[in-house]
Design a protein around this motif. Structure first.
Motif, PDB file in Angstrom:
ATOM      1  N   LEU A   1       2.517  -3.340 -12.120  1.00  0.00           N
ATOM      2  CA  LEU A   1       1.172  -2.929 -11.719  1.00  0.00           C
ATOM      3  C   LEU A   1       1.114  -1.426 -11.437  1.00  0.00           C
ATOM      4  CD1 LEU A   1      -1.604  -4.149 -11.295  1.00  0.00           C
ATOM      5  CD2 LEU A   1      -1.020  -4.526  -8.893  1.00  0.00           C
ATOM      6  N   ALA A   2       2.199  -0.863 -10.908  1.00  0.00           N
ATOM      7  CA  ALA A   2       2.235   0.579 -10.654  1.00  0.00           C
ATOM      8  C   ALA A   2       2.142   1.370 -11.959  1.00  0.00           C
ATOM      9  CB  ALA A   2       3.508   0.950  -9.897  1.00  0.00           C
ATOM     10  N   VAL A   3       2.810   0.898 -12.989  1.00  0.00           N
ATOM     11  CA  VAL A   3       2.728   1.550 -14.300  1.00  0.00           C
ATOM     12  C   VAL A   3       1.290   1.496 -14.815  1.00  0.00           C
ATOM     13  CG1 VAL A   3       3.474   1.445 -16.712  1.00  0.00           C
ATOM     14  CG2 VAL A   3       5.129   1.059 -14.878  1.00  0.00           C
ATOM     15  N   TRP A   4       0.682   0.326 -14.714  1.00  0.00           N
ATOM     16  CA  TRP A   4      -0.702   0.170 -15.173  1.00  0.00           C
ATOM     17  C   TRP A   4      -1.653   1.034 -14.353  1.00  0.00           C
ATOM     18  CZ3 TRP A   4      -4.905  -1.838 -12.416  1.00  0.00           C
ATOM     19  CH2 TRP A   4      -6.080  -2.023 -13.168  1.00  0.00           C
ATOM     20  N   ALA A   5      -1.490   1.033 -13.042  1.00  0.00           N
ATOM     21  CA  ALA A   5      -2.394   1.795 -12.170  1.00  0.00           C
ATOM     22  C   ALA A   5      -2.312   3.287 -12.464  1.00  0.00           C
ATOM     23  CB  ALA A   5      -2.060   1.522 -10.705  1.00  0.00           C
ATOM     24  N   ASN A   6      -1.090   3.797 -12.689  1.00  0.00           N
ATOM     25  CA  ASN A   6      -0.937   5.225 -12.961  1.00  0.00           C
ATOM     26  C   ASN A   6      -1.515   5.619 -14.317  1.00  0.00           C
ATOM     27  OD1 ASN A   6       0.260   5.666 -10.524  1.00  0.00           O
ATOM     28  ND2 ASN A   6       2.316   6.018 -11.318  1.00  0.00           N
TER      29      ASN A   6
ATOM     30  N   ARG B   1      -4.967   1.690  -3.189  1.00  0.00           N
ATOM     31  CA  ARG B   1      -5.558   0.572  -2.432  1.00  0.00           C
ATOM     32  C   ARG B   1      -6.027  -0.532  -3.375  1.00  0.00           C
ATOM     33  NH1 ARG B   1      -7.245   0.280   2.787  1.00  0.00           N
ATOM     34  NH2 ARG B   1      -8.751  -1.345   3.300  1.00  0.00           N
ATOM     35  N   ASP B   2      -6.589  -0.145  -4.510  1.00  0.00           N
ATOM     36  CA  ASP B   2      -7.012  -1.138  -5.507  1.00  0.00           C
ATOM     37  C   ASP B   2      -5.820  -1.962  -5.974  1.00  0.00           C
ATOM     38  OD1 ASP B   2      -9.635  -0.183  -5.439  1.00  0.00           O
ATOM     39  OD2 ASP B   2      -9.313   1.183  -7.137  1.00  0.00           O
ATOM     40  N   ALA B   3      -4.726  -1.273  -6.295  1.00  0.00           N
ATOM     41  CA  ALA B   3      -3.545  -1.961  -6.807  1.00  0.00           C
ATOM     42  C   ALA B   3      -2.947  -2.889  -5.756  1.00  0.00           C
ATOM     43  CB  ALA B   3      -2.502  -0.942  -7.266  1.00  0.00           C
ATOM     44  N   ALA B   4      -2.854  -2.405  -4.523  1.00  0.00           N
ATOM     45  CA  ALA B   4      -2.291  -3.226  -3.445  1.00  0.00           C
ATOM     46  C   ALA B   4      -3.158  -4.446  -3.180  1.00  0.00           C
ATOM     47  CB  ALA B   4      -2.138  -2.389  -2.178  1.00  0.00           C
ATOM     48  N   THR B   5      -4.482  -4.268  -3.204  1.00  0.00           N
ATOM     49  CA  THR B   5      -5.402  -5.386  -2.988  1.00  0.00           C
ATOM     50  C   THR B   5      -5.273  -6.420  -4.098  1.00  0.00           C
ATOM     51  OG1 THR B   5      -6.981  -3.920  -1.856  1.00  0.00           O
ATOM     52  CG2 THR B   5      -7.827  -6.023  -2.674  1.00  0.00           C
ATOM     53  N   THR B   6      -5.164  -5.945  -5.328  1.00  0.00           N
ATOM     54  CA  THR B   6      -5.005  -6.853  -6.465  1.00  0.00           C
ATOM     55  C   THR B   6      -3.762  -7.723  -6.310  1.00  0.00           C
ATOM     56  OG1 THR B   6      -6.132  -5.351  -8.001  1.00  0.00           O
ATOM     57  CG2 THR B   6      -4.640  -6.976  -8.962  1.00  0.00           C
ATOM     58  N   LEU B   7      -2.653  -7.096  -5.951  1.00  0.00           N
ATOM     59  CA  LEU B   7      -1.407  -7.862  -5.835  1.00  0.00           C
ATOM     60  C   LEU B   7      -1.434  -8.799  -4.630  1.00  0.00           C
ATOM     61  CD1 LEU B   7       1.193  -8.452  -7.183  1.00  0.00           C
ATOM     62  CD2 LEU B   7       2.260  -6.542  -6.003  1.00  0.00           C
ATOM     63  N   MET B   8      -2.067  -8.378  -3.533  1.00  0.00           N
ATOM     64  CA  MET B   8      -2.190  -9.268  -2.377  1.00  0.00           C
ATOM     65  C   MET B   8      -3.034 -10.492  -2.740  1.00  0.00           C
ATOM     66  SD  MET B   8      -0.552  -8.598   0.450  1.00  0.00           S
ATOM     67  CE  MET B   8      -1.492  -9.504   1.688  1.00  0.00           C
ATOM     68  N   ASN B   9      -4.136 -10.281  -3.442  1.00  0.00           N
ATOM     69  CA  ASN B   9      -4.978 -11.401  -3.842  1.00  0.00           C
ATOM     70  C   ASN B   9      -4.246 -12.338  -4.796  1.00  0.00           C
ATOM     71  OD1 ASN B   9      -7.397 -10.947  -2.418  1.00  0.00           O
ATOM     72  ND2 ASN B   9      -8.003  -9.349  -3.840  1.00  0.00           N
TER      73      ASN B   9
ATOM     74  N   LEU C   1       0.831  -1.194   0.000  1.00  0.00           N
ATOM     75  CA  LEU C   1       0.000   0.000   0.000  1.00  0.00           C
ATOM     76  C   LEU C   1       0.876   1.260   0.000  1.00  0.00           C
ATOM     77  CD1 LEU C   1      -2.834   1.177   0.072  1.00  0.00           C
ATOM     78  CD2 LEU C   1      -2.765   1.048   2.573  1.00  0.00           C
ATOM     79  N   ALA C   2       1.958   1.240   0.778  1.00  0.00           N
ATOM     80  CA  ALA C   2       2.876   2.382   0.804  1.00  0.00           C
ATOM     81  C   ALA C   2       3.537   2.578  -0.551  1.00  0.00           C
ATOM     82  CB  ALA C   2       3.933   2.167   1.888  1.00  0.00           C
ATOM     83  N   PHE C   3       3.918   1.473  -1.188  1.00  0.00           N
ATOM     84  CA  PHE C   3       4.552   1.540  -2.500  1.00  0.00           C
ATOM     85  C   PHE C   3       3.616   2.158  -3.535  1.00  0.00           C
ATOM     86  CE2 PHE C   3       5.167  -0.382  -6.694  1.00  0.00           C
ATOM     87  CZ  PHE C   3       6.496  -0.079  -6.952  1.00  0.00           C
ATOM     88  N   PHE C   4       2.400   1.632  -3.630  1.00  0.00           N
ATOM     89  CA  PHE C   4       1.461   2.123  -4.637  1.00  0.00           C
ATOM     90  C   PHE C   4       0.977   3.540  -4.323  1.00  0.00           C
ATOM     91  CE2 PHE C   4       0.877  -2.524  -5.406  1.00  0.00           C
ATOM     92  CZ  PHE C   4       1.313  -2.522  -6.720  1.00  0.00           C
TER      93      PHE C   4
END
Length: 222
Positions: free
Chosen positions: A182-187, A195-203, A104-107
């Protein structure tokens, strides 16, 4: 946005005396915004000076050359990203909570500083060995941090304090690589939050990590 803020601050303070550290920060913000949006080769010192609200000779006086300025931007953004990830995690929390907090901190950081992330992920890696090496140092630090986190969780799961970090190092590499992509895609995707990106990667990652830690790895068909 970073560039807009730098332009407003620079334009409003043109000609005023200010502490050297503050002026350097102002120029660095303008440089990150310009490099992140225009690219290293297309960016000009004139653009950076204009956005920062200073003269081009002053930029050269403080930061020597375009190459030195770009290197300084890489180092500054890399240090800020590493610090954001480290400070987002509370030691002693369960492994999944620590990983979640780190992601979450990263994203959050890459979303709040898209120009800085573009400098690190896109520009620095494609414009020569000196720049790519600077990013590699930052990435190695994050991978080592994630490796340690996963290793500690695996040791707890297996009740084996001697479990070597080498066994989980490839997982850390894969996880960091996935986070970067994922950060590139999210941006670039409207409506996707940190939060969406972090949740996706955790799942995507945690169920597999949890199974592996508890001795239930997936195996390819014979």
């Amino acid at each position: 946005m970073q560039g807009t803020d730098a332009g407003k601050k620079g334009g409003g303070r043109r000609g005023k005396r200010m502490p050297r550290a503050e002026r350097e920060r102002q120029m660095m913000e303008a440089a990150v915004a310009t490099f992140g949006r225009r690219g290293y080769r297309a960016a000009s010192m004139d653009e950076i000076a204009e956005l920062a609200g200073v003269s081009k000779p002053l930029v050269y006086l403080y930061l020597n050359s375009k190459e030195d300025l770009f290197t300084a931007c890489i180092r500054s953004e890399a240090a800020a990203l590493v610090e954001a990830v480290r400070s987002g995690i509370t030691p002693g929390e369960p492994a999944d909570q620590q990983l979640w907090a780190g992601l979450l901190a990263f994203f959050t950081h890459t979303a709040e500083r898209p120009d800085g992330w573009a400098v690190l992920h896109s520009q620095a890696r494609t414009h020569g060995e000196p720049f790519a090496r600077e990013v590699a140092v930052m990435r190695a630090e994050i991978v080592a941090f994630v490796t340690l986190l996963i290793a500690e969780a695996a040791r707890e799961a297996h009740s084996d304090p001697t479990l070597p970090e080498g066994e989980v190092a490839p997982l850390a590499e894969a996880l960091v690589g996935a986070a970067e992509a994922l950060a590139v895609w999210a941006n670039a995707t409207e409506g996707v939050t940190a939060r969406d990106a972090a949740t996706t990667l955790m799942n995507f990652a945690w169920s597999g990590l949890a199974n592996l830690m508890h001795g239930k790895p997936w195996s390819p068909p014979k």
